[in-house]
Design an enzyme around this catalytic site. Sequence first.
Site, PDB file in Angstrom:
ATOM      1  N   ARG A 144     -12.663  31.960  -7.755  1.00  0.00           N
ATOM      2  CA  ARG A 144     -13.822  31.075  -7.921  1.00  0.00           C
ATOM      3  C   ARG A 144     -13.485  29.642  -8.350  1.00  0.00           C
ATOM      4  O   ARG A 144     -14.066  28.698  -7.829  1.00  0.00           O
ATOM      5  CB  ARG A 144     -14.851  31.711  -8.870  1.00  0.00           C
ATOM      6  CG  ARG A 144     -15.377  33.066  -8.341  1.00  0.00           C
ATOM      7  CD  ARG A 144     -16.577  33.580  -9.119  1.00  0.00           C
ATOM      8  NE  ARG A 144     -17.769  32.802  -8.851  1.00  0.00           N
ATOM      9  CZ  ARG A 144     -18.240  31.884  -9.649  1.00  0.00           C
ATOM     10  NH1 ARG A 144     -17.653  31.644 -10.812  1.00  0.00           N
ATOM     11  NH2 ARG A 144     -19.298  31.200  -9.323  1.00  0.00           N
TER      12      ARG A 144
ATOM     13  N   CYS B 271       1.821  30.889  -5.307  1.00  0.00           N
ATOM     14  CA  CYS B 271       2.528  29.780  -4.700  1.00  0.00           C
ATOM     15  C   CYS B 271       1.525  28.849  -4.037  1.00  0.00           C
ATOM     16  O   CYS B 271       1.372  28.841  -2.816  1.00  0.00           O
ATOM     17  CB  CYS B 271       3.516  30.344  -3.692  1.00  0.00           C
ATOM     18  SG  CYS B 271       4.795  29.184  -3.356  1.00  0.00           S
TER      19      CYS B 271
END
Length: 420
Positions: free
Chosen positions: A319, A350
């Site tokens: 979110r 990453c």
Amino acid sequence: MKELSIGGVPVSELADKYKTPLYVYDQKMIEDRIEEYLEHFKADGLSTEILYASKAFTCIHMLKIIKKKGLSLDTVSGGEIYTALKAGIDPKKIYFHGNNKSPEEIKFAIDSGIGTFIIDNKEEAEDIKRYMAGRDDKLDVMIRINPGIDAHTHKYIITANVDSKFGISMDEKDIIAETVKGLSSLDNISFSGFHIHIGSQIFEKDAFTAAIEKLCGFMKEMETEYGISCRAIDLGGGFGARYTDEDRPVPVKEMMDSILESLLRERKRHGLSFDKVMIEPGRSIVAEAGTTLYTVGYIKKTPHKKYIFVDGGMTDNIRPALYEAKYDADVANRMDEPKTDLVTVAGKCCESGDILIDGIDLQTAERGDILAVYTTGAYGYSMSMRYNQNGRPAVVFVKDGKDTEAVKRETYESMLINET
Ligand code: LLP
């Protein structure tokens, strides 16, 4: 050092037992919120039904709570329906939404005996008719219409503006009338009324009042112009939750009183005959009951920032990256220390955008501490993913000092289970 407890269990015990990251649900908070809805969504001369929007958070343990409390269920996929059936939810209490239900999902839902389809477009209505023709069982249908109302919310969460992908626009009355009449041509399909949903994380009572006024005006027109009347209306979900101090959700009683009052007023004003109303809260039932526990890893200082890295991130809570959603947190094993350390909480994925909280005053954390991020109960687990092959965390419910593992953590092995 003072420590945070959830549902009577110290978080260090939960972290030791289940490891982190971990979704922890305070079951009593969920039950109390449901009770609040049941108590206040009631009016003389109107029958009411509450559908829990399972997209906010679904798993069998959660749905068993829904079943026990007697709520109905809003589902949007074959998978959600399957989970509900496995949890023992009465198929008649299941409502099936969705803008692009597949033929397989339509068949599966009808064959499973689900109670109501919320039809999103004309083509879907045709598919349902084709599948229902000649069957002995009965199906209730509602039609989702788009009232063209924008409740203030993030653009990805808006669901009812004029260009939304959901529902048939209220302006397309001919198409709506044709769809209703087409459906009603089958004896075993019963059209009960219209559905709207105006957005999510809504803090204004007025947004619902405006929607109700528009919907009732529309229903009056459908009645006079096309002879179509409704027994029921479904106002959707969208009631806000508190994530940070800036959020001011309307208390359940106040919101329900306001909705029911506008509804009764508009029904009378237009002389409408519907006698049933539904709502579909998701977030407001589960968001605040959920906390995610992380373990603090490395701590990094840059010229302008201090980062606290945690062992989860956008994989368990997309979110912040997706909606710039804000969260509150504590270093849960240092609850009595001052919150004076300005940090950015980042995950381990990453991806530079893998930031959970960009700037928050926290207790000074050290590696190995437990970070609790609050209000992660809605659209956290349900929108989780496995980027970088980070397995999804476990889900634990706590109540009266007792913890129950509802969903196990994904392991290296379980992540490969579908690989051939
Ligand atoms: N009914 C319908 C037809 C909906 O589309 C939704 C949510 C609900 C009920 C439940 O709304 P709630 O009470 O939970 O606000 N992933 C986003 C939220 C998307 C909401 C989509 N529809 C987020 O994380 O904020």
